[in-house]
Design a protein around this motif. Structure first.
Motif, PDB file in Angstrom:
ATOM      1  N   GLY A   1       0.524   4.715  -8.114  1.00 35.07           N
ATOM      2  CA  GLY A   1      -0.188   3.652  -8.812  1.00 35.07           C
ATOM      3  C   GLY A   1       0.583   2.945  -9.903  1.00 35.07           C
ATOM      4  N   THR A   2       1.897   2.862  -9.768  1.00 36.53           N
ATOM      5  CA  THR A   2       2.669   2.149 -10.793  1.00 36.53           C
ATOM      6  C   THR A   2       3.443   0.964 -10.228  1.00 36.53           C
ATOM      7  N   SER A   3       3.137   0.543  -9.021  1.00 41.05           N
ATOM      8  CA  SER A   3       3.870  -0.560  -8.381  1.00 41.05           C
ATOM      9  C   SER A   3       3.171  -1.905  -8.600  1.00 41.05           C
ATOM     10  N   ASP A   4       2.790  -2.177  -9.832  1.00 37.39           N
ATOM     11  CA  ASP A   4       2.042  -3.393 -10.167  1.00 37.39           C
ATOM     12  C   ASP A   4       2.728  -4.661  -9.659  1.00 37.39           C
TER      13      ASP A   4
ATOM     14  N   TYR B   1      -3.399   7.793  -2.243  1.00 34.22           N
ATOM     15  CA  TYR B   1      -4.014   6.542  -1.803  1.00 34.22           C
ATOM     16  C   TYR B   1      -3.438   6.274  -0.424  1.00 34.22           C
TER      17      TYR B   1
ATOM     18  N   THR C   1       4.590  -5.253  -7.193  1.00 31.55           N
ATOM     19  CA  THR C   1       4.464  -5.455  -5.744  1.00 31.55           C
ATOM     20  C   THR C   1       3.156  -6.183  -5.436  1.00 31.55           C
ATOM     21  N   TRP C   2       2.071  -5.775  -6.091  1.00 28.94           N
ATOM     22  CA  TRP C   2       0.777  -6.433  -5.886  1.00 28.94           C
ATOM     23  C   TRP C   2       0.788  -7.845  -6.456  1.00 28.94           C
TER      24      TRP C   2
ATOM     25  N   CYS D   1      -8.825   7.527  -0.942  1.00 30.57           N
ATOM     26  CA  CYS D   1      -8.076   7.688  -2.182  1.00 30.57           C
ATOM     27  C   CYS D   1      -8.683   8.825  -2.990  1.00 30.57           C
TER      28      CYS D   1
ATOM     29  N   PHE E   1      -4.613  -2.811 -13.836  1.00 30.57           N
ATOM     30  CA  PHE E   1      -3.683  -1.707 -13.566  1.00 30.57           C
ATOM     31  C   PHE E   1      -3.507  -0.802 -14.780  1.00 30.57           C
TER      32      PHE E   1
ATOM     33  N   TYR F   1       0.825  -1.210   0.000  1.00 29.17           N
ATOM     34  CA  TYR F   1       0.000   0.000   0.000  1.00 29.17           C
ATOM     35  C   TYR F   1       0.861   1.264   0.000  1.00 29.17           C
TER      36      TYR F   1
ATOM     37  N   TRP G   1       2.181   1.681  -3.473  1.00 29.29           N
ATOM     38  CA  TRP G   1       1.094   2.109  -4.374  1.00 29.29           C
ATOM     39  C   TRP G   1       0.912   3.621  -4.284  1.00 29.29           C
ATOM     40  N   HIS G   2       0.885   4.150  -3.071  1.00 23.73           N
ATOM     41  CA  HIS G   2       0.762   5.601  -2.883  1.00 23.73           C
ATOM     42  C   HIS G   2       2.013   6.324  -3.390  1.00 23.73           C
TER      43      HIS G   2
END
Length: 145
Positions: free
Chosen positions: A26-29, A80, A31-32, A98, A68, A18, A21-22
């Motif tokens: 929103g570009t840490s795909d 976020y 990691t998810w 968010c 994403f 998280y 992500w913040h």
């Protein structure tokens, strides 16, 4: 039937995801993706409705990248932030806020957000996101000319 209990280590990985992500807006795909089982089921309250097409239900880690890329194509993250993680057995519920700006209309939408996760063998097998869809849809609709 026994259920996996979310470990402190897994919870810390989720917190870091998280934060990333913040921080990356929103570009840490990856990691998810690293937290997900191959057969994860992902749903959003918007359910792929017009203006929020990226939010169609998805099954399988390979389809999540489409979420994403679709999100980023139409929306720019403003922030976020997460406030609370609630753990119950193999489930984690994340509460936060968010804000995103629609790239086509320039309008922003800010909302409380709730993410519900279910884990098995330290990998996410279900994810469902809840947010104020009325605000998101309003931001996705252009103003009358």
């Amino acid at each position: 039937m026994s259920q996996t209990v979310v470990s402190a280590e897994l919870l810390e990985k989720l917190r870091r995801a998280y934060t990333a992500w913040h921080d990356t807006r929103g570009t840490s795909d990856d990691t998810w993706i690293a937290l997900m089982a191959d057969d994860i089921e992902m749903r959003s309250i918007a359910d792929g409705a017009p203006g929020m097409e990226f939010s169609v239900p998805r099954k399988g880690k390979d389809t999540i990248r489409g979420y994403f890329s679709g999100l980023r194509a139409d929306w720019e993250m403003i922030h976020y932030t997460f406030d609370e993680f609630v753990v119950d057995g193999n489930r984690v519920v994340v509460f936060g806020r968010c804000a995103y700006r629609n790239r086509k209309t320039g309008k922003a939408a800010e909302s409380a957000i709730v993410n519900r996760w279910r884990f098995h063998n330290d990998l996410a097998v279900e994810f469902f996101e809840f947010y104020d869809t009325a605000k998101a849809f309003a931001a996705a609709v252009p103003d009358p000319a």
